[in-house]
Design an enzyme around this catalytic site. Sequence first.
Site, PDB file in Angstrom:
ATOM      1  N   GLU A  71       0.612  -1.160  -0.022  1.00 38.41           N
ATOM      2  CA  GLU A  71       0.013  -0.180  -0.121  1.00 38.41           C
ATOM      3  C   GLU A  71       0.923   1.209  -0.160  1.00 38.41           C
ATOM      4  O   GLU A  71       0.525   2.287  -0.759  1.00 38.41           O
ATOM      5  CB  GLU A  71      -0.883   0.010   1.287  1.00 38.41           C
ATOM      6  CG  GLU A  71      -1.954  -1.040   0.968  1.00 38.41           C
ATOM      7  CD  GLU A  71      -3.153  -0.868   2.231  1.00 38.41           C
ATOM      8  OE1 GLU A  71      -3.213   0.218   2.824  1.00 38.41           O
ATOM      9  OE2 GLU A  71      -3.755  -1.881   2.449  1.00 38.41           O
ATOM     10  N   GLY A 341      12.984  -6.541  -5.405  1.00 36.54           N
ATOM     11  CA  GLY A 341      13.182  -5.027  -5.958  1.00 36.54           C
ATOM     12  C   GLY A 341      13.768  -4.859  -7.261  1.00 36.54           C
ATOM     13  O   GLY A 341      13.729  -3.781  -7.758  1.00 36.54           O
ATOM     14  N   ASN A 366      -0.655  -8.093  -8.001  1.00 37.74           N
ATOM     15  CA  ASN A 366      -0.730  -6.928  -8.897  1.00 37.74           C
ATOM     16  C   ASN A 366      -0.303  -7.038 -10.221  1.00 37.74           C
ATOM     17  O   ASN A 366       0.789  -7.528 -10.490  1.00 37.74           O
ATOM     18  CB  ASN A 366      -0.298  -5.740  -8.115  1.00 37.74           C
ATOM     19  CG  ASN A 366       0.009  -4.687  -8.776  1.00 37.74           C
ATOM     20  OD1 ASN A 366      -0.946  -4.463  -9.726  1.00 37.74           O
ATOM     21  ND2 ASN A 366       0.500  -3.567  -8.543  1.00 37.74           N
ATOM     22  N   ILE A 368      -0.448  -4.466 -12.400  1.00 40.74           N
ATOM     23  CA  ILE A 368      -0.290  -2.888 -13.083  1.00 40.74           C
ATOM     24  C   ILE A 368       1.263  -2.953 -13.324  1.00 40.74           C
ATOM     25  O   ILE A 368       1.537  -2.316 -14.359  1.00 40.74           O
ATOM     26  CB  ILE A 368      -0.669  -2.250 -11.841  1.00 40.74           C
ATOM     27  CG1 ILE A 368      -2.076  -2.082 -11.663  1.00 40.74           C
ATOM     28  CG2 ILE A 368      -0.159  -0.619 -12.355  1.00 40.74           C
ATOM     29  CD1 ILE A 368      -2.506  -1.036 -10.572  1.00 40.74           C
ATOM     30  N   GLU A 369       2.154  -3.572 -12.609  1.00 42.59           N
ATOM     31  CA  GLU A 369       3.612  -3.522 -13.235  1.00 42.59           C
ATOM     32  C   GLU A 369       3.565  -4.063 -14.494  1.00 42.59           C
ATOM     33  O   GLU A 369       4.156  -3.158 -15.493  1.00 42.59           O
ATOM     34  CB  GLU A 369       4.498  -3.951 -12.087  1.00 42.59           C
ATOM     35  CG  GLU A 369       4.464  -3.404 -10.822  1.00 42.59           C
ATOM     36  CD  GLU A 369       5.543  -4.042  -9.977  1.00 42.59           C
ATOM     37  OE1 GLU A 369       5.398  -5.381  -9.980  1.00 42.59           O
ATOM     38  OE2 GLU A 369       5.993  -3.308  -9.310  1.00 42.59           O
TER      39      GLU A 369
END
Length: 454
Positions: A71, A341, A366, A368-369
């Site tokens: 978040e 990372g 997710n 979105i990346e």
Amino acid sequence: MNSRFPSTWGMRLAIALYEVLWMVLLPLFLAYLWQKGKREPLYRLFWNERWGRVTTQLKNPIWVHSASMGEIRGAAPLIRALLAEGYPVMVTTLTPAGRTAAQKLLEQAITNGQAQVSYVPFELGGAIQRFIRNVQPRCAMMTEIDTWPALLSNIRAMNVPLCMANAQYPKKSIERDLRQWGGFRARLFPAYQLVMCKSETHAKRFRQVGCGHVEVVGETRFDLPVSAHQIAAAEKWVQQWHLALNERPVIAFASAIVGEDEQFIDAMRQIQKGVAAAGKSKPLFVYVPRSPQRFDVIHDLFQATGLSTVRRSLAFNQDLALLDPKLNITETDVLLGDSLGEMYFYLALSQVVVVGASFVPLGAHNVIEPLALKKPVMVGHSIWGIEYPGVEALAAGVLQQHMDIPSLAQAMIQLLTDPNAYAQAMAGAERFYAEHAGSTAKHMAVLKPWLESL
């Protein structure tokens, strides 16, 4: 804006009983945190913050609460935009990983006296009120979704305006909230005086549970900065190793979790056969596990199943340059992404991405990346956790959902062996990103007038 919350004596009584229960169970919770501190020492530090004993030089900051590292990362573009507009920001989080991520994100702003990071206070009225008296926030902004009863009710009781950013209300959540405990959780949402939603689907649900001011502004994760260093490093190896659709295609399995490894190995075998039958070069698979604790286990599994594997940690240095200049991955089946990372490096190497936690009933990680890198994405049967942008991406054709591994493998073979199909998928991904970027500006267009009206 100033409507009373809770609005009924029944809710006030329920929240009061909830706080009593929290006080009774507090010793167990403290023991739980201390035990977790054996593995993550940060759980045993900053106890004053947990009790709301925070000192700050910030003047009426915007209080942004993001529970987890994910978040925090998702809210980063919005936090940066607030700082750029001159608003001081106090960020609270629940976990050590979130606190560490927030410290890193705000390092310069903290040095400049524009920002501060703290743990969120315990779910006790006294701790929350003490925090508010010490910080004197201009407003409180929760991210994603937050239904801590004591936190929300005490924020409102202390006359602190309350809003939510990047707001989402998954279908499973609203169905559960309306059904359980007499709808208690669902009746907490009217505490929010402004809800900035990811999509109209989520907005309808917030309105259904009584939220008055609801705006659709998208998802700020689309505005996350992409690591130029990782992209450049990936492009170098794509060129040097001829990793291209018409030479050697690359497929990324991103954020794979327990229960998916064997399924994805099966997919790899089927894809290898299908691509070979079409007369194309053997694909390279980039495999990125979600948990670093599983890196060794997965490497051994690949080796045991006959998939030749190169570990990123043994192949590259910290600058993503080769440790052995003679390394050639022509015959390698899998590049194991055993680092943290560096997701953009792995995604940028690839032509197509499969996102994990979707071939087990956990709702998918997710997407979105990869979508932000304009990559076609495939997922499995379970995608309730990515309703946004999942619904929109499926409709646009840039996200494919497959109910089983044979379907996934067949679709992947089709995409990798049909240049026209792949070109259409890439063009669709470009359009989709263009349509969904800019959420930070949309958030700020709603948020600034609301803040100025307080």
